[in-house]
Design an enzyme around this catalytic site. Sequence first.
Site, PDB file in Angstrom:
ATOM      1  N   THR A   1       0.829  -1.209   0.000  1.00  0.00           N
ATOM      2  CA  THR A   1       0.000   0.000   0.000  1.00  0.00           C
ATOM      3  C   THR A   1       0.864   1.260   0.000  1.00  0.00           C
ATOM      4  O   THR A   1       2.005   1.234   0.478  1.00  0.00           O
ATOM      5  CB  THR A   1      -0.893  -0.024   1.258  1.00  0.00           C
ATOM      6  OG1 THR A   1      -1.494   1.254   1.424  1.00  0.00           O
ATOM      7  CG2 THR A   1      -0.106  -0.331   2.518  1.00  0.00           C
ATOM      8  N   ASP A   2       0.280   2.362  -0.456  1.00  0.00           N
ATOM      9  CA  ASP A   2       0.976   3.659  -0.369  1.00  0.00           C
ATOM     10  C   ASP A   2       1.012   4.185   1.070  1.00  0.00           C
ATOM     11  O   ASP A   2       1.762   5.116   1.372  1.00  0.00           O
ATOM     12  CB  ASP A   2       0.325   4.701  -1.298  1.00  0.00           C
ATOM     13  CG  ASP A   2      -1.146   5.009  -0.979  1.00  0.00           C
ATOM     14  OD1 ASP A   2      -1.731   4.363  -0.084  1.00  0.00           O
ATOM     15  OD2 ASP A   2      -1.711   5.904  -1.644  1.00  0.00           O
ATOM     16  N   GLU A   3       0.200   3.566   1.970  1.00  0.00           N
ATOM     17  CA  GLU A   3       0.106   4.094   3.336  1.00  0.00           C
ATOM     18  C   GLU A   3       1.408   3.918   4.110  1.00  0.00           C
ATOM     19  O   GLU A   3       1.601   4.559   5.146  1.00  0.00           O
ATOM     20  CB  GLU A   3      -1.073   3.446   4.069  1.00  0.00           C
ATOM     21  CG  GLU A   3      -2.367   3.681   3.315  1.00  0.00           C
ATOM     22  CD  GLU A   3      -3.638   3.349   4.076  1.00  0.00           C
ATOM     23  OE1 GLU A   3      -3.621   3.351   5.315  1.00  0.00           O
ATOM     24  OE2 GLU A   3      -4.652   3.103   3.412  1.00  0.00           O
TER      25      GLU A   3
ATOM     26  N   TYR B   1      -2.144  -0.627  10.934  1.00  0.00           N
ATOM     27  CA  TYR B   1      -2.233  -1.269   9.616  1.00  0.00           C
ATOM     28  C   TYR B   1      -1.003  -0.950   8.769  1.00  0.00           C
ATOM     29  O   TYR B   1      -0.306  -1.845   8.288  1.00  0.00           O
ATOM     30  CB  TYR B   1      -3.508  -0.820   8.883  1.00  0.00           C
ATOM     31  CG  TYR B   1      -3.481  -1.131   7.393  1.00  0.00           C
ATOM     32  CD1 TYR B   1      -3.464  -2.445   6.933  1.00  0.00           C
ATOM     33  CD2 TYR B   1      -3.456  -0.100   6.445  1.00  0.00           C
ATOM     34  CE1 TYR B   1      -3.417  -2.724   5.564  1.00  0.00           C
ATOM     35  CE2 TYR B   1      -3.413  -0.368   5.088  1.00  0.00           C
ATOM     36  CZ  TYR B   1      -3.394  -1.685   4.654  1.00  0.00           C
ATOM     37  OH  TYR B   1      -3.336  -1.959   3.306  1.00  0.00           O
TER      38      TYR B   1
ATOM     39  N   LYS C   1       2.067  -3.368   7.377  1.00  0.00           N
ATOM     40  CA  LYS C   1       2.394  -3.539   5.953  1.00  0.00           C
ATOM     41  C   LYS C   1       3.846  -3.118   5.700  1.00  0.00           C
ATOM     42  O   LYS C   1       4.567  -3.760   4.929  1.00  0.00           O
ATOM     43  CB  LYS C   1       1.446  -2.718   5.069  1.00  0.00           C
ATOM     44  CG  LYS C   1       0.013  -3.222   5.023  1.00  0.00           C
ATOM     45  CD  LYS C   1      -0.152  -4.614   4.415  1.00  0.00           C
ATOM     46  CE  LYS C   1       0.108  -4.660   2.933  1.00  0.00           C
ATOM     47  NZ  LYS C   1      -0.243  -5.998   2.357  1.00  0.00           N
TER      48      LYS C   1
HETATM   49  P1  NAD Z   1      -9.525  -7.563   1.963  1.00  0.00           P
HETATM   50  O1  NAD Z   1      -9.519  -7.276   3.430  1.00  0.00           O
HETATM   51  O2  NAD Z   1     -10.738  -7.294   1.165  1.00  0.00           O
HETATM   52  O3  NAD Z   1      -9.147  -9.099   1.718  1.00  0.00           O
HETATM   53  C1  NAD Z   1      -8.144  -9.761   2.421  1.00  0.00           C
HETATM   54  C2  NAD Z   1      -8.293 -11.250   2.165  1.00  0.00           C
HETATM   55  O4  NAD Z   1      -7.223 -11.932   2.860  1.00  0.00           O
HETATM   56  C3  NAD Z   1      -9.611 -11.843   2.701  1.00  0.00           C
HETATM   57  O5  NAD Z   1     -10.164 -12.704   1.733  1.00  0.00           O
HETATM   58  C4  NAD Z   1      -9.194 -12.602   3.937  1.00  0.00           C
HETATM   59  O6  NAD Z   1     -10.034 -13.711   4.217  1.00  0.00           O
HETATM   60  C5  NAD Z   1      -7.782 -13.036   3.566  1.00  0.00           C
HETATM   61  N1  NAD Z   1      -6.929 -13.293   4.734  1.00  0.00           N
HETATM   62  C6  NAD Z   1      -6.780 -12.504   5.830  1.00  0.00           C
HETATM   63  N2  NAD Z   1      -5.936 -13.075   6.688  1.00  0.00           N
HETATM   64  C7  NAD Z   1      -5.514 -14.238   6.123  1.00  0.00           C
HETATM   65  C8  NAD Z   1      -4.614 -15.257   6.518  1.00  0.00           C
HETATM   66  N3  NAD Z   1      -3.959 -15.197   7.698  1.00  0.00           N
HETATM   67  N4  NAD Z   1      -4.421 -16.314   5.694  1.00  0.00           N
HETATM   68  C9  NAD Z   1      -5.087 -16.382   4.514  1.00  0.00           C
HETATM   69  N5  NAD Z   1      -5.957 -15.453   4.082  1.00  0.00           N
HETATM   70  C10 NAD Z   1      -6.158 -14.397   4.884  1.00  0.00           C
HETATM   71  O7  NAD Z   1      -8.260  -6.761   1.408  1.00  0.00           O
HETATM   72  P2  NAD Z   1      -8.068  -6.057  -0.018  1.00  0.00           P
HETATM   73  O8  NAD Z   1      -8.628  -4.685   0.049  1.00  0.00           O
HETATM   74  O9  NAD Z   1      -8.490  -6.986  -1.089  1.00  0.00           O
HETATM   75  O10 NAD Z   1      -6.481  -5.909  -0.026  1.00  0.00           O
HETATM   76  C11 NAD Z   1      -5.649  -6.945  -0.571  1.00  0.00           C
HETATM   77  C12 NAD Z   1      -4.210  -6.522  -0.433  1.00  0.00           C
HETATM   78  O11 NAD Z   1      -3.994  -5.288  -1.110  1.00  0.00           O
HETATM   79  C13 NAD Z   1      -3.789  -6.274   1.017  1.00  0.00           C
HETATM   80  O12 NAD Z   1      -2.483  -6.781   1.189  1.00  0.00           O
HETATM   81  C14 NAD Z   1      -3.798  -4.769   1.163  1.00  0.00           C
HETATM   82  O13 NAD Z   1      -2.845  -4.338   2.118  1.00  0.00           O
HETATM   83  C15 NAD Z   1      -3.403  -4.344  -0.239  1.00  0.00           C
HETATM   84  N6  NAD Z   1      -3.911  -3.013  -0.661  1.00  0.00           N
HETATM   85  C16 NAD Z   1      -5.249  -2.714  -0.533  1.00  0.00           C
HETATM   86  C17 NAD Z   1      -5.710  -1.474  -0.981  1.00  0.00           C
HETATM   87  C18 NAD Z   1      -7.180  -1.116  -0.901  1.00  0.00           C
HETATM   88  O14 NAD Z   1      -7.533   0.030  -1.220  1.00  0.00           O
HETATM   89  N7  NAD Z   1      -8.058  -2.017  -0.525  1.00  0.00           N
HETATM   90  C19 NAD Z   1      -4.818  -0.553  -1.536  1.00  0.00           C
HETATM   91  C20 NAD Z   1      -3.462  -0.905  -1.645  1.00  0.00           C
HETATM   92  C21 NAD Z   1      -3.019  -2.142  -1.206  1.00  0.00           C
HETATM   93  P1  TYD Z   2     -10.854   3.970   3.893  1.00  0.00           P
HETATM   94  O1  TYD Z   2     -11.760   3.559   2.788  1.00  0.00           O
HETATM   95  O2  TYD Z   2     -11.020   3.342   5.247  1.00  0.00           O
HETATM   96  O3  TYD Z   2      -9.363   3.807   3.365  1.00  0.00           O
HETATM   97  P2  TYD Z   2      -7.948   4.310   4.001  1.00  0.00           P
HETATM   98  O4  TYD Z   2      -8.138   4.687   5.413  1.00  0.00           O
HETATM   99  O5  TYD Z   2      -7.101   3.082   3.852  1.00  0.00           O
HETATM  100  O6  TYD Z   2      -7.504   5.457   3.139  1.00  0.00           O
HETATM  101  O7  TYD Z   2     -10.998   5.545   4.085  1.00  0.00           O
HETATM  102  C1  TYD Z   2     -10.774   6.433   3.009  1.00  0.00           C
HETATM  103  C2  TYD Z   2     -10.881   7.842   3.563  1.00  0.00           C
HETATM  104  O8  TYD Z   2     -12.240   8.063   3.950  1.00  0.00           O
HETATM  105  C3  TYD Z   2     -10.039   8.057   4.804  1.00  0.00           C
HETATM  106  O9  TYD Z   2      -9.525   9.390   4.796  1.00  0.00           O
HETATM  107  C4  TYD Z   2     -11.028   7.899   5.936  1.00  0.00           C
HETATM  108  C5  TYD Z   2     -12.335   8.409   5.338  1.00  0.00           C
HETATM  109  N1  TYD Z   2     -13.566   7.788   5.873  1.00  0.00           N
HETATM  110  C6  TYD Z   2     -14.614   8.599   6.324  1.00  0.00           C
HETATM  111  O10 TYD Z   2     -14.530   9.850   6.274  1.00  0.00           O
HETATM  112  N2  TYD Z   2     -15.729   7.991   6.805  1.00  0.00           N
HETATM  113  C7  TYD Z   2     -15.859   6.634   6.889  1.00  0.00           C
HETATM  114  O11 TYD Z   2     -16.898   6.142   7.380  1.00  0.00           O
HETATM  115  C8  TYD Z   2     -14.776   5.814   6.414  1.00  0.00           C
HETATM  116  C9  TYD Z   2     -14.860   4.320   6.472  1.00  0.00           C
HETATM  117  C10 TYD Z   2     -13.652   6.442   5.905  1.00  0.00           C
END
Ligand code: NAD
Ligand code: TYD
Length: 352
Positions: free
Chosen positions: A133-135, A159, A163
């Site tokens: 992630t960019d975070e 989180y 990561k």
């Molecule tokens: P998500 O929470 O929707 O899905 C995570 C999946 O991992 C789930 O299916 C869960 O059951 C599985 N999981 C969790 N713990 C596990 C374990 N111990 N063993 C096996 N499976 C397990 O997450 P996402 O949004 O699809 O993100 C996927 C990846 O991308 C993550 O690594 C996250 O850090 C990264 N990422 C997400 C975003 C975003 O905006 N969602 C952005 C950048 C990077």
């Molecule tokens: P989120 O989707 O949780 O992603 P991340 O925290 O990983 O960026 O949140 C996106 C942005 O939206 C973040 O600045 C937090 C804000 N947010 C709200 O303002 N209200 C909400 O209920 C949620 C879930 C997020």
Amino acid sequence: MTLLVTGGAGFIGSNFVLDWLRDHDEPIVNLDSLTYAGNLQNLGALEGDARHHFVHGDIADQPLVERLLAEHGVRAIMHFAAESHVDRSIHGPDAFIQTNVVGTFRLLEAARGYWGALEAPAKDAFRFLHVSTDEVYGSLSGTDPAFTELNRYEPNSPYSASKAASDHLVRAYHHTYGLPVLTSNCSNNYGPYQFPEKLIPLVIHNALAGKPLPIYGDGQQVRDWLHVGDHASALRAVLERGVPGETYNVGGWNEKPNLEVVHALCARLDALQPRADGQSYASQITYVRDRPGHDRRYAIDASKIERDLGWRPAETFDSGIDKTVRWYLAHGDWVAAVTDGSYRAWVSKNYQ
Ligand code: NAD
Ligand code: TYD
């Protein structure tokens, strides 16, 4: 030749699996422990498809991963599995350390043993792609340049710290053992099958349910937004053409304050499914207590992946949001199935 996908029942993982099997015949072994965020319904279209082999298990179960790698002759690991929600990491960081740090470590150990015993050319072709992630780069001020791959790591939430730790382990396995790793650091994703705890699906879900649209603080926090289909295509580019040991920032060139995102969602909903009383969904916007330690701004400079791998996002923010709102409107059954009792317990804990 097979891919091992971890976390392939989650949001981004399931979109990656569906996209991959639409375009390739190379099979996927999908290892997922099915936490609250994992949902086999996301993969319903693959029922009976011999190219998709689902395994219910934990990435921290090293003997299981070792067996899967050997039995299936895996040529690459696509590592998505993680605890992924910042707010949940604030309420309970333990699971984040266990899966994101310890789980990634166990997966790396299994990969190291398997890869170490391979012979050329399979050994040279093997890849471990770590989806991050960019975070990890922390928070920017309004005038700072966007994150490049050279930015310092300054994670601020449990989180992002977990990561960051996993990114460092992945890096170390390349430098110490030569494991051919690739790391991608992507901005905020949105699209089909995203659990309605994250901003975009939460706002769509609450709007349609007549509930408040919760804005943390002043709503001026900035995120870069990328449609999940574009993330999947970026990961395919990194897998096929990325240089082992390199990291790639992935972003949509779509920096937006949260309030603007929420207004864009309300405008699409107003057009596609107007409220019965004729008012805008924006009237449901409600300011709530800010997230502790809330990062002000993330922005991604995605020049390197464009220059080196020829990847750019296909969707604009408007086209991606339109598709996403339409998807949620057409998939009320999916939303109803995932917003069960444990979801309601989470909502009352986070927004009490
Ligand atoms: P998500 O929470 O929707 O899905 C995570 C999946 O991992 C789930 O299916 C869960 O059951 C599985 N999981 C969790 N713990 C596990 C374990 N111990 N063993 C096996 N499976 C397990 O997450 P996402 O949004 O699809 O993100 C996927 C990846 O991308 C993550 O690594 C996250 O850090 C990264 N990422 C997400 C975003 C975003 O905006 N969602 C952005 C950048 C990077
Ligand atoms: P989120 O989707 O949780 O992603 P991340 O925290 O990983 O960026 O949140 C996106 C942005 O939206 C973040 O600045 C937090 C804000 N947010 C709200 O303002 N209200 C909400 O209920 C949620 C879930 C997020």
